[in-house]
Design an enzyme around this catalytic site. Structure first.
Site, mmCIF file in Angstrom:
data_model
loop_
_atom_site.group_PDB
_atom_site.id
_atom_site.type_symbol
_atom_site.label_atom_id
_atom_site.label_comp_id
_atom_site.label_asym_id
_atom_site.label_seq_id
_atom_site.Cartn_x
_atom_site.Cartn_y
_atom_site.Cartn_z
ATOM 1 C CE LYS A 73 -4.208 -1.791 2.138
ATOM 2 N NZ LYS A 73 -5.180 -1.617 3.214
ATOM 3 C CG ASP A 109 -8.242 0.540 3.311
ATOM 4 O OD1 ASP A 109 -8.990 -0.303 2.783
ATOM 5 O OD2 ASP A 109 -7.004 0.420 3.349
HETATM 6 P P1 NAP Z 1 -0.858 -2.771 11.128
HETATM 7 O O1 NAP Z 1 -0.392 -1.726 10.183
HETATM 8 O O2 NAP Z 1 0.022 -3.936 11.416
HETATM 9 O O3 NAP Z 1 -1.188 -2.025 12.529
HETATM 10 C C1 NAP Z 1 -1.583 -2.748 13.658
HETATM 11 C C2 NAP Z 1 -1.867 -1.793 14.802
HETATM 12 O O4 NAP Z 1 -2.302 -2.591 15.935
HETATM 13 C C3 NAP Z 1 -0.637 -1.022 15.264
HETATM 14 O O5 NAP Z 1 -0.981 0.302 15.579
HETATM 15 C C4 NAP Z 1 -0.207 -1.786 16.512
HETATM 16 O O6 NAP Z 1 0.415 -1.003 17.470
HETATM 17 C C5 NAP Z 1 -1.559 -2.206 17.064
HETATM 18 N N1 NAP Z 1 -1.413 -3.321 18.001
HETATM 19 C C6 NAP Z 1 -1.123 -4.612 17.705
HETATM 20 N N2 NAP Z 1 -1.070 -5.335 18.844
HETATM 21 C C7 NAP Z 1 -1.322 -4.469 19.862
HETATM 22 C C8 NAP Z 1 -1.409 -4.607 21.270
HETATM 23 N N3 NAP Z 1 -1.229 -5.778 21.875
HETATM 24 N N4 NAP Z 1 -1.711 -3.518 22.004
HETATM 25 C C9 NAP Z 1 -1.908 -2.322 21.409
HETATM 26 N N5 NAP Z 1 -1.860 -2.124 20.079
HETATM 27 C C10 NAP Z 1 -1.560 -3.189 19.314
HETATM 28 O O7 NAP Z 1 -2.228 -3.402 10.657
HETATM 29 P P2 NAP Z 1 -3.428 -2.652 9.882
HETATM 30 O O8 NAP Z 1 -3.346 -2.945 8.444
HETATM 31 O O9 NAP Z 1 -3.472 -1.239 10.346
HETATM 32 O O10 NAP Z 1 -4.696 -3.464 10.427
HETATM 33 C C11 NAP Z 1 -5.199 -3.233 11.732
HETATM 34 C C12 NAP Z 1 -6.515 -3.999 11.916
HETATM 35 O O11 NAP Z 1 -7.490 -3.511 10.999
HETATM 36 C C13 NAP Z 1 -6.385 -5.496 11.648
HETATM 37 O O12 NAP Z 1 -7.133 -6.169 12.615
HETATM 38 C C14 NAP Z 1 -7.007 -5.681 10.276
HETATM 39 O O13 NAP Z 1 -7.609 -6.945 10.140
HETATM 40 C C15 NAP Z 1 -8.071 -4.594 10.287
HETATM 41 N N6 NAP Z 1 -8.406 -4.128 8.932
HETATM 42 C C16 NAP Z 1 -9.682 -4.301 8.494
HETATM 43 C C17 NAP Z 1 -10.049 -3.878 7.241
HETATM 44 C C18 NAP Z 1 -11.456 -4.055 6.780
HETATM 45 O O14 NAP Z 1 -11.731 -3.901 5.578
HETATM 46 N N7 NAP Z 1 -12.386 -4.342 7.671
HETATM 47 C C19 NAP Z 1 -9.106 -3.244 6.401
HETATM 48 C C20 NAP Z 1 -7.795 -3.078 6.879
HETATM 49 C C21 NAP Z 1 -7.456 -3.527 8.159
HETATM 50 P P3 NAP Z 1 1.864 -0.368 17.254
HETATM 51 O O15 NAP Z 1 1.667 0.750 16.280
HETATM 52 O O16 NAP Z 1 2.235 0.113 18.598
HETATM 53 O O17 NAP Z 1 2.738 -1.470 16.740
#
Ligand code: NAP
Length: 287
Positions: A73, A109
């Protein structure tokens, strides 16, 4: 044969790594067939080192457009000719349209979340929002909410090595849009509870609630109250612990599936200038 591939069928696709799990082919091919469009959507697993060649190939082949998912992305930006306002601001592209050889990048998104909320009866404009997370999804959602003229977004993120990067991003969004954005350490649960008390909407944009962090919520149940709309971007599981806690308290809730559907519908609109037949596509996804 109905909706047969012809000599002029237009190619759309997903580039991801991995990509085989994606439901986007089902969504878009259902919609293309329903509207009798001579188009097909495929998913391609493209390793990071092959992204440039893949994009050049799609340009040369005259593909109608493509989606990008992890880990492409951000990496795709220098390969494109033009970016939408939200894509430029968020530094993230999940949808590219080929306009007469010109590749234009969009991010759908954030729009997906806003449309999904609106469909659930929640209009973000003028509202106070608490957002959990600072990853790619959180940045797209923050950007779009700020462009939608919400009153304020309070971002809570772990106080780790990437905290300052998220703080810098929040500042950039605030100065570009004029929407107030604050960022605070997630570890400070007292501040989180205080902030929630004056919020209209809580969005979980972290991985907490899905495997391997299933059954965990970052929000203590006693910080929730029935007037708070609670959204979780996670759709597998369909009900995270956060949503289960919120439902028990009588909060309106939404999981990540409507966002997934609406980000796809927005990509479909950008490519075809037509509305995706949402009811039909929902049925196809649920099968
Ligand atoms: P990402 O870039 O890997 O970001 C993950 C985020 O979660 C980071 O901010 C991380 O914190 C935080 N995190 C992970 N474990 C944690 C914990 N134990 N305590 C506190 N914070 C924690 O992933 P992403 O692409 O943003 O996706 C995030 C979520 O959105 C996922 O669950 C994904 O499935 C969902 N999503 C859904 C859609 C949809 O269409 N519904 C689309 C995209 C994503 P740090 O920054 O501190 O590492």
């Amino acid at each position: 044969m109905e909706n047969e591939i012809s000599g002029a069928t237009t190619l759309y696709c997903l580039l991801g790594y991995p990509a085989r799990h994606s439901i986007s082919p089902r969504m878009h091919n259902t919609a293309f067939a329903a509207l009798s469009l001579d188009c097909r959507y495929l998913a391609f697993e493209v390793a990071p080192e092959d992204l440039t060649a893949a994009v050049q190939g799609l340009r040369a082949l005259g593909a109608g457009g493509f989606n990008l998912t992890m880990p492409h992305k951000n990496a795709v930006l220098p390969l494109l000719d033009q970016l939408s306002e939200a894509a430029a601001l968020s530094g993230s592209v999940n949808t590219v349209v080929n306009e007469n050889g010109k590749l234009i990048g969009h991010t759908t998104d954030g729009i997906g979340v806003v449309r999904a909320l609106q469909e659930s009866g929640f209009s973000p404009a003028g509202k106070r929002i608490t957002l959990l997370g600072g990853g790619g999804a959180a940045e797209s959602v923050l950007t779009q909410l700020a462009l939608e003229d919400v009153a304020e977004v309070s971002v809570f993120k772990r106080n780790n090595a990437t905290f300052q990067k998220t703080a810098d991003f929040a500042k950039k969004v605030e100065s570009h849009t004029g929407t107030a954005v604050t960022i605070r350490p997630m570890e400070d649960t007292t501040v989180l509870a205080d902030t929630l008390r004056s919020s209209d909407l809580l969005i979980n944009a972290t991985n907490v609630g899905m495997a391997p962090q299933e059954g965990i919520s970052l929000v203590p149940p006693d910080a929730l109250f029935p007037e708070l709309f609670v959204a979780d971007l996670i759709y597998h599981p369909a009900e995270t612990k956060l949503l289960a806690d919120a439902k028990t308290l009588g909060c309106p809730v939404m999981n990540g599936l409507p966002m997934l559907l609406h980000q796809g519908a927005e990509a479909f609109r950008i490519w075809t200038e037509k509305e995706m037949p949402l009811d039909l596509v929902k049925k196809a996804i649920h099968q």
